[in-house]
Design a protein around this motif. Sequence first.
Motif, PDB file in Angstrom:
ATOM      1  N   ASN A 104       0.821  -1.212   0.000  1.00  0.00           N
ATOM      2  CA  ASN A 104       0.000   0.000   0.000  1.00  0.00           C
ATOM      3  C   ASN A 104       0.854   1.262   0.000  1.00  0.00           C
ATOM      4  O   ASN A 104       1.819   1.372   0.765  1.00  0.00           O
ATOM      5  CB  ASN A 104      -0.912   0.006   1.225  1.00  0.00           C
ATOM      6  N   THR A 105       0.491   2.186  -0.854  1.00  0.00           N
ATOM      7  CA  THR A 105       1.171   3.471  -0.896  1.00  0.00           C
ATOM      8  C   THR A 105       0.133   4.536  -1.257  1.00  0.00           C
ATOM      9  O   THR A 105      -1.072   4.292  -1.165  1.00  0.00           O
ATOM     10  CB  THR A 105       2.350   3.453  -1.886  1.00  0.00           C
ATOM     11  N   ALA A 106       0.597   5.710  -1.621  1.00  0.00           N
ATOM     12  CA  ALA A 106      -0.334   6.785  -1.985  1.00  0.00           C
ATOM     13  C   ALA A 106       0.394   7.792  -2.864  1.00  0.00           C
ATOM     14  O   ALA A 106       1.589   8.036  -2.677  1.00  0.00           O
ATOM     15  CB  ALA A 106      -0.900   7.463  -0.741  1.00  0.00           C
ATOM     16  N   TYR A 107      -0.321   8.369  -3.822  1.00  0.00           N
ATOM     17  CA  TYR A 107       0.250   9.299  -4.791  1.00  0.00           C
ATOM     18  C   TYR A 107      -0.314  10.708  -4.604  1.00  0.00           C
ATOM     19  O   TYR A 107      -1.498  10.877  -4.300  1.00  0.00           O
ATOM     20  CB  TYR A 107      -0.089   8.868  -6.219  1.00  0.00           C
ATOM     21  N   VAL A 108       0.536  11.692  -4.829  1.00  0.00           N
ATOM     22  CA  VAL A 108       0.095  13.077  -4.932  1.00  0.00           C
ATOM     23  C   VAL A 108       0.188  13.490  -6.393  1.00  0.00           C
ATOM     24  O   VAL A 108       1.220  13.276  -7.046  1.00  0.00           O
ATOM     25  CB  VAL A 108       0.963  14.013  -4.062  1.00  0.00           C
ATOM     26  N   ASP A 109      -0.883  14.068  -6.912  1.00  0.00           N
ATOM     27  CA  ASP A 109      -0.935  14.524  -8.297  1.00  0.00           C
ATOM     28  C   ASP A 109      -0.182  15.850  -8.415  1.00  0.00           C
ATOM     29  O   ASP A 109      -0.595  16.859  -7.827  1.00  0.00           O
ATOM     30  CB  ASP A 109      -2.399  14.689  -8.714  1.00  0.00           C
ATOM     31  N   LEU A 110       0.912  15.859  -9.178  1.00  0.00           N
ATOM     32  CA  LEU A 110       1.732  17.059  -9.336  1.00  0.00           C
ATOM     33  C   LEU A 110       1.411  17.836 -10.609  1.00  0.00           C
ATOM     34  O   LEU A 110       2.087  18.827 -10.905  1.00  0.00           O
ATOM     35  CB  LEU A 110       3.219  16.679  -9.342  1.00  0.00           C
ATOM     36  N   THR A 111       0.402  17.422 -11.339  1.00  0.00           N
ATOM     37  CA  THR A 111       0.061  18.146 -12.572  1.00  0.00           C
ATOM     38  C   THR A 111      -0.678  19.451 -12.268  1.00  0.00           C
ATOM     39  O   THR A 111      -0.842  20.285 -13.153  1.00  0.00           O
ATOM     40  CB  THR A 111      -0.805  17.278 -13.495  1.00  0.00           C
ATOM     41  N   ARG A 112      -1.092  19.628 -11.024  1.00  0.00           N
ATOM     42  CA  ARG A 112      -1.769  20.863 -10.611  1.00  0.00           C
ATOM     43  C   ARG A 112      -0.741  21.953 -10.312  1.00  0.00           C
ATOM     44  O   ARG A 112       0.456  21.692 -10.227  1.00  0.00           O
ATOM     45  CB  ARG A 112      -2.615  20.591  -9.363  1.00  0.00           C
ATOM     46  N   GLU A 122       1.188  24.726  -7.865  1.00  0.00           N
ATOM     47  CA  GLU A 122       1.625  24.609  -6.473  1.00  0.00           C
ATOM     48  C   GLU A 122       0.522  25.046  -5.521  1.00  0.00           C
ATOM     49  O   GLU A 122       0.304  24.417  -4.475  1.00  0.00           O
ATOM     50  CB  GLU A 122       2.897  25.434  -6.239  1.00  0.00           C
ATOM     51  N   ASP A 123      -0.166  26.105  -5.855  1.00  0.00           N
ATOM     52  CA  ASP A 123      -1.251  26.581  -4.990  1.00  0.00           C
ATOM     53  C   ASP A 123      -2.357  25.537  -4.876  1.00  0.00           C
ATOM     54  O   ASP A 123      -2.926  25.332  -3.792  1.00  0.00           O
ATOM     55  CB  ASP A 123      -1.827  27.896  -5.517  1.00  0.00           C
ATOM     56  N   GLN A 124      -2.658  24.874  -5.981  1.00  0.00           N
ATOM     57  CA  GLN A 124      -3.703  23.855  -5.956  1.00  0.00           C
ATOM     58  C   GLN A 124      -3.263  22.641  -5.143  1.00  0.00           C
ATOM     59  O   GLN A 124      -4.068  22.050  -4.406  1.00  0.00           O
ATOM     60  CB  GLN A 124      -4.053  23.429  -7.381  1.00  0.00           C
ATOM     61  N   ILE A 125      -1.985  22.259  -5.280  1.00  0.00           N
ATOM     62  CA  ILE A 125      -1.479  21.126  -4.492  1.00  0.00           C
ATOM     63  C   ILE A 125      -1.553  21.445  -3.004  1.00  0.00           C
ATOM     64  O   ILE A 125      -2.047  20.642  -2.201  1.00  0.00           O
ATOM     65  CB  ILE A 125      -0.033  20.788  -4.901  1.00  0.00           C
ATOM     66  N   LEU A 126      -1.083  22.624  -2.630  1.00  0.00           N
ATOM     67  CA  LEU A 126      -1.093  23.031  -1.226  1.00  0.00           C
ATOM     68  C   LEU A 126      -2.523  23.118  -0.695  1.00  0.00           C
ATOM     69  O   LEU A 126      -2.815  22.686   0.431  1.00  0.00           O
ATOM     70  CB  LEU A 126      -0.386  24.376  -1.081  1.00  0.00           C
ATOM     71  N   LYS A 152      -4.805  21.325   8.704  1.00  0.00           N
ATOM     72  CA  LYS A 152      -3.760  21.247   9.727  1.00  0.00           C
ATOM     73  C   LYS A 152      -2.394  21.025   9.093  1.00  0.00           C
ATOM     74  O   LYS A 152      -1.395  21.624   9.523  1.00  0.00           O
ATOM     75  CB  LYS A 152      -4.078  20.113  10.701  1.00  0.00           C
ATOM     76  N   THR A 153      -2.332  20.192   8.075  1.00  0.00           N
ATOM     77  CA  THR A 153      -1.067  19.946   7.380  1.00  0.00           C
ATOM     78  C   THR A 153      -0.599  21.208   6.661  1.00  0.00           C
ATOM     79  O   THR A 153       0.581  21.570   6.707  1.00  0.00           O
ATOM     80  CB  THR A 153      -1.225  18.781   6.381  1.00  0.00           C
ATOM     81  N   ARG A 154      -1.514  21.862   5.996  1.00  0.00           N
ATOM     82  CA  ARG A 154      -1.185  23.120   5.318  1.00  0.00           C
ATOM     83  C   ARG A 154      -0.658  24.145   6.328  1.00  0.00           C
ATOM     84  O   ARG A 154       0.330  24.847   6.071  1.00  0.00           O
ATOM     85  CB  ARG A 154      -2.423  23.631   4.595  1.00  0.00           C
ATOM     86  N   TYR A 155      -1.289  24.219   7.483  1.00  0.00           N
ATOM     87  CA  TYR A 155      -0.858  25.135   8.549  1.00  0.00           C
ATOM     88  C   TYR A 155       0.556  24.773   9.014  1.00  0.00           C
ATOM     89  O   TYR A 155       1.403  25.662   9.209  1.00  0.00           O
ATOM     90  CB  TYR A 155      -1.841  25.047   9.715  1.00  0.00           C
ATOM     91  N   ASN A 156       0.822  23.469   9.178  1.00  0.00           N
ATOM     92  CA  ASN A 156       2.138  23.042   9.669  1.00  0.00           C
ATOM     93  C   ASN A 156       3.247  23.319   8.663  1.00  0.00           C
ATOM     94  O   ASN A 156       4.384  23.607   9.051  1.00  0.00           O
ATOM     95  CB  ASN A 156       2.105  21.564  10.030  1.00  0.00           C
ATOM     96  N   VAL A 157       2.937  23.208   7.370  1.00  0.00           N
ATOM     97  CA  VAL A 157       3.931  23.556   6.349  1.00  0.00           C
ATOM     98  C   VAL A 157       4.335  25.021   6.499  1.00  0.00           C
ATOM     99  O   VAL A 157       5.526  25.365   6.505  1.00  0.00           O
ATOM    100  CB  VAL A 157       3.373  23.286   4.937  1.00  0.00           C
ATOM    101  N   ARG A 158       3.356  25.877   6.627  1.00  0.00           N
ATOM    102  CA  ARG A 158       3.630  27.318   6.762  1.00  0.00           C
ATOM    103  C   ARG A 158       4.257  27.646   8.109  1.00  0.00           C
ATOM    104  O   ARG A 158       5.084  28.562   8.222  1.00  0.00           O
ATOM    105  CB  ARG A 158       2.338  28.094   6.555  1.00  0.00           C
ATOM    106  N   LEU A 159       3.899  26.861   9.135  1.00  0.00           N
ATOM    107  CA  LEU A 159       4.462  27.080  10.461  1.00  0.00           C
ATOM    108  C   LEU A 159       5.964  26.825  10.462  1.00  0.00           C
ATOM    109  O   LEU A 159       6.729  27.534  11.120  1.00  0.00           O
ATOM    110  CB  LEU A 159       3.771  26.165  11.479  1.00  0.00           C
ATOM    111  N   GLY A 160       6.390  25.806   9.716  1.00  0.00           N
ATOM    112  CA  GLY A 160       7.815  25.521   9.622  1.00  0.00           C
ATOM    113  C   GLY A 160       8.597  26.710   9.103  1.00  0.00           C
ATOM    114  O   GLY A 160       9.691  27.025   9.596  1.00  0.00           O
ATOM    115  N   VAL A 161       8.054  27.383   8.109  1.00  0.00           N
ATOM    116  CA  VAL A 161       8.707  28.570   7.557  1.00  0.00           C
ATOM    117  C   VAL A 161       8.756  29.675   8.607  1.00  0.00           C
ATOM    118  O   VAL A 161       9.800  30.312   8.821  1.00  0.00           O
ATOM    119  CB  VAL A 161       7.968  29.051   6.294  1.00  0.00           C
TER     120      VAL A 161
END
Length: 362
Positions: A149-157, A159-163, A169-178
């Motif tokens: 079992n695995t999982a894919y992220v679609d990168l054809t979108r 960057e804003d659409q991917i984010l 919560k994950t989106r918040y944590n990405v920005r929190l790291g910065v």
Amino acid sequence: MTVADTASPVEEIRSRREWDALLTRNDRPSFLQSWEWGEVKREFGWIPRRLALAIGDAEPTSGIQVLVKTRALLGEALRFGIAYAPRGPFGCQTSEECSLLLESAAELARHAGASFLRVEPPIESLPQVRGSLESAGYRAASQFVQIRNTAYVDLTRTEDQILAGFKSKTRYNVRLGVRRGVEVRNGVLLGDLESFYRLTVTTGVRDGFAVHGPEYYRAVWDHFGDEKRRLFLASVSGEDVAALFAVRCGKMATYLYGASSGRHRNTMPNHLLQWEAMRWAKNQNCSTYDFWGMADPNAENDPMAGVHRFKAGFQPIPVAHPGTFDLPLSLSAWVAFTRVAMPIRTWLQRRLPGRSSHAPPA
């Protein structure tokens, strides 16, 4: 190309350029079938053999890389061992194509003295390969090498659409790291690789899993080179606290290894590392980012459960590969391998965290 059998449309490829061209004709080629991965495994006793199916005068579009590792007994009178095809065969359009490749792979394994051939096909081959495996006498294996079992992220979108596709919560944590000063750099020096290895050993001891020796990661680093791999290191106040090793094969990027010290966890370095890895993959013209391992939804107490929760925050698309299948070439040796040797090895690895492992998995 060198023809493996003049009566067969299956040919053995010995040219890196030809193999790369064949593999990357597919939308989601696995790095486990890449020339580079075969050469990594060669350094640890495996012999890579690469077979392609050519129909008529057309360029081949399907193939299989088989890794062979055998040992001699009684001089050269008897050999035993394993032949292994991770995420192969690939590119098959029909069951007949799969059957031809699997037959040739089995013949190759038999001549090399392997006790059995183990295949772990990609999801793309599922409709074509299932019937071929059953008719050829393969047996579904409860043990596995690569996690199904695995999982894919679609990168054809964009960057804003991917984010925007991440959980909030994950989106918040990405920005929190910065905001909290996590710095992510591209590791290009051997010292960076050494820092990654120290973090890997720390992670293995803490979380209770075996890790490879430093020479293994150095082999991956060397063979994939600057063009097809990227080591990301996250630091806080000058201290490396987390790392991510990604590789690229065609338009597929894979999160291969991850590690962290556990320090400065409140700065969310691992979230930011994943985002930077996706951005790199997109800039490399990849269309898919493979998270390389998720928990089995049908298993209780899956050891991947914690990692699964972290990765699920990026809302990737779940993927289940067909599984693991063995073709016994020597029934007694296959039983000894699968019922005795492999379970003992797995037991030892689980109880010796941080120790080196040169088993087939990545």
